[in-house]
Design a protein around this motif. Structure first.
Motif: not given
Length: 162
Positions: A42-47, A49-51
């Motif tokens: 899950d990429r939506s809550e993956n810090a 990944y986002k950073y």
């Protein structure tokens, strides 16, 4: 106002080294981190990944800028004919009537960051000094009015043999 597309050889090599490091090291490491973080699900809550995705966009933006800018820049090397006058690459010492002294090197706008001993050729101080000789007066427009200085010394230490 457009930035002057002049740079010292040393400045050019620094920008080239930054581009090489970003492309060969930073981007590769960040891409690996993005791939690893994406594999976690899950990429939506993956810090992570986002950073790292945001960091990758910043790296790509800087790489695009550097590639474009390096292609536009003209390297200016020292020439013996410059000796005795203020031109691009000169290190100039100026003094005012109060005895305040200031020394700076005139470089391209891409070289001024993180270095208080250099000024851009596009600055009012550099523009006023260009073409002048030792003991010449310069008048520099400032927000508080015209400031008068005289040229105490000129040398080309930054660009000789760089």
């Amino acid at each position: 106002m457009a930035r002057t597309a002049l740079i010292t050889r040393c400045g050019y090599l620094k920008l080239q080294a930054e581009l090489d490091h970003l492309w060969r090291v930073e981007r590769r490491e960040t891409t690996e981190k993005v791939a690893w973080a994406a594999s976690l699900g899950d990429r939506s809550e993956n810090a992570d990944y986002k950073y790292n995705k945001q960091k990758l966009r910043q790296i790509d933006k800087r790489v695009r800028f550097l590639r474009k800018r390096l292609a536009e820049l003209k390297i200016v090397d020292y020439a013996p004919a410059q000796e005795g006058k203020v031109f691009f690459g000169a290190t100039v010492t100026i003094e005012n009537a109060e005895g305040q002294e200031r020394t700076f090197s005139i470089v391209g706008p891409d070289e001024i960051y993180d270095d208080k001993s250099v000024i851009s050729i596009d600055s009012p101080m550099a523009r006023a000094a260009l073409g002048k000789q030792v003991d010449d007066d310069i008048r520099v427009p400032t927000p508080t009015g015209i400031k008068e200085w005289w040229i105490a010394d000129i040398c080309y230490q930054l660009t000789k043999g760089a």
